[in-house]
Enzyme design. Sequence first.
Site, PDB file in Angstrom:
ATOM      1  N   LYS A 174      50.967  51.793  45.922  1.00 19.86           N
ATOM      2  CA  LYS A 174      50.140  52.355  47.004  1.00 19.86           C
ATOM      3  C   LYS A 174      49.792  51.262  47.998  1.00 19.86           C
ATOM      4  O   LYS A 174      48.907  50.440  47.783  1.00 19.86           O
ATOM      5  CB  LYS A 174      48.847  52.978  46.474  1.00 19.86           C
ATOM      6  N   GLU A 204      42.714  40.945  41.689  1.00 18.16           N
ATOM      7  CA  GLU A 204      42.616  39.756  42.547  1.00 18.16           C
ATOM      8  C   GLU A 204      41.660  40.151  43.669  1.00 18.16           C
ATOM      9  O   GLU A 204      42.001  40.934  44.539  1.00 18.16           O
ATOM     10  CB  GLU A 204      44.006  39.395  43.075  1.00 18.16           C
ATOM     11  N   CYS A 219      42.684  35.906  51.297  1.00 22.90           N
ATOM     12  CA  CYS A 219      41.740  35.894  50.174  1.00 22.90           C
ATOM     13  C   CYS A 219      41.357  34.457  49.829  1.00 22.90           C
ATOM     14  O   CYS A 219      40.268  34.212  49.346  1.00 22.90           O
ATOM     15  CB  CYS A 219      42.333  36.612  48.982  1.00 22.90           C
ATOM     16  N   GLU A 261      32.553  37.546  52.183  1.00 26.33           N
ATOM     17  CA  GLU A 261      33.929  37.262  52.588  1.00 26.33           C
ATOM     18  C   GLU A 261      34.088  37.818  54.008  1.00 26.33           C
ATOM     19  O   GLU A 261      33.897  39.007  54.232  1.00 26.33           O
ATOM     20  CB  GLU A 261      34.871  37.980  51.616  1.00 26.33           C
TER      21      GLU A 261
END
Length: 499
Positions: free
Chosen positions: A191, A266, A300, A401
């Site tokens: 996906k 992750e 990331c 983040e």
Amino acid sequence: MPTATVALLPEVARFLDTDHGLIIGADRPPASDGGLIDVFDPANGRLLTRVASATASDVDAAVAAARAALPVWNALSPADRADLLWRLGDEIAKRAEEFGQLETLDNGKPTSESGVLDVPLCASLFKYYAGWATKIEGESMTPSGGGAFHVFTRREPVGVVGAIIPWNFPLLMAGYKLGPALAAGNTMVLKPAEQTPLSALRLVELMLEIGFPPGVVNVVTGDGPGAGAPLAAHLDVDKITFTGENATGQKILEASKGNMKRLSLELGGKSPSLIFADADIDKAIAGTFGAIYFNQGQCCIAGARVFVERTAYDRFVDGLGAKVAGIRLGNGLDPETTMGPVVSAEQQARVDGLIASGVAAGARAVVGGGTVSAPELADGYFVQPTLFTDVAADMEIMRREIFGPVGMVGVFDTEDEAIELANATPFGLASGLWTSDVTRTHRVVPQIHAGVVWVNTYGMFDVAIPYGGFKASGYGKELGREALDPYLQTKTVWIDLGG
Ligand code: NAI
Ligand code: MG
């Protein structure tokens, strides 16, 4: 001044014009309810194409196709599976320009970046995992208590793997999941992110063209609630491998409990860069610039929480600020562009909001700090590259983040203080350490709570080298031999030789 963009390749134009159904087995069905997702070009906000928006019943069909293909995939010899994976790597490399253009149209990243990272790394990782397909072996063992037994282990695929991936490296993230999972003998439902579905569709089309058996990889384009959530909760999916936001990772963890499916998560980070005064400061400036601004900051591993030893602070901030001021925003298809737009209007609003929150909280914007106003960029999702100083630990920009081109530079006086600042986050994905003192390196590295420490470099990736987080950044390594482990399960066999 309008940017001079490179013309689209005919195969890219043709691909955009085709009907983007789901990929289920060998079929390309529309979504069961006819739903579609608009796909936009982030450089100008134009509608590029539409893809099917999968529902829970489409996810059922994709999982059934992957289940049916599992014995087919495992009936191939490991050498035949290796051959297919190797050819896939070759074909991606041959189509580097095609995949690069698709990624730029879909995600916005400059082709100059995807040409050195996303596409070649994806091609080489399929070749690397092709090598592993023929080297998955159990062990023969002797029980410590002795006795007449033959004991051995078998390394078996986990089964049907659902891969839910983000939009920051669409092709590469697909590769990170597909390479080891397929080498280990699993079949998959992929996906892609709703913002960036195109390269995954093209990749899996290519796999079918090369001769991968239908159903080995199925694609359900769709959004999180519509397609991701039913995949994560599906009772016939044995494992989910996910990259994305921490909060989404928590939902997937919840959804997995129905059948105790395996998980690899992750979940991003808030990675620190520590710069000691004894470092090569020019090199530290160049490396930290990449750590913060590569891929529009949508990494990331972004090492954007920077702490510099006081005696080197002014020189570092001046040097880094000059580089940030030199960024050239534009369409990623223009070879002169050094930074493209962020992925979506939503992400642009989110990052603009975080920049404004930094300014409001009293951080000083050495560069940027506002929104992009140039008329030729007005229709795209551009964000002002920003460098903040005078930051405090409790500011939102220091805790969340950001996933945009925003760096924050603070100061430290002692090594202990630097380590404390580095670790002051629930995340633990990556980190950067800049020093020319080898003793300090060995003293500091074990004290940093992160899955990767880059010393006098940043953001190095290689197919053979494992990578993954500590703490709230999740678990399950990617790349290297270690990445195979989460896609395998060990079966222990005892045979009584006593008769
Ligand atoms: P997200 O985590 O929501 O999306 C990643 C993937 O998860 C997409 O394919 C999405 O459709 C899927 N998803 C969303 N909700 C789901 C659910 N309930 N069940 C199953 N799958 C689901 O990330 P999003 O919303 O696109 O970005 C928000 C922020 O997350 C970013 O600004 C960034 O800070 C962070 N992020 C971090 C990434 C990383 O690599 N660490 C990648 C993408 C986003
Ligand atoms: Mg989300």
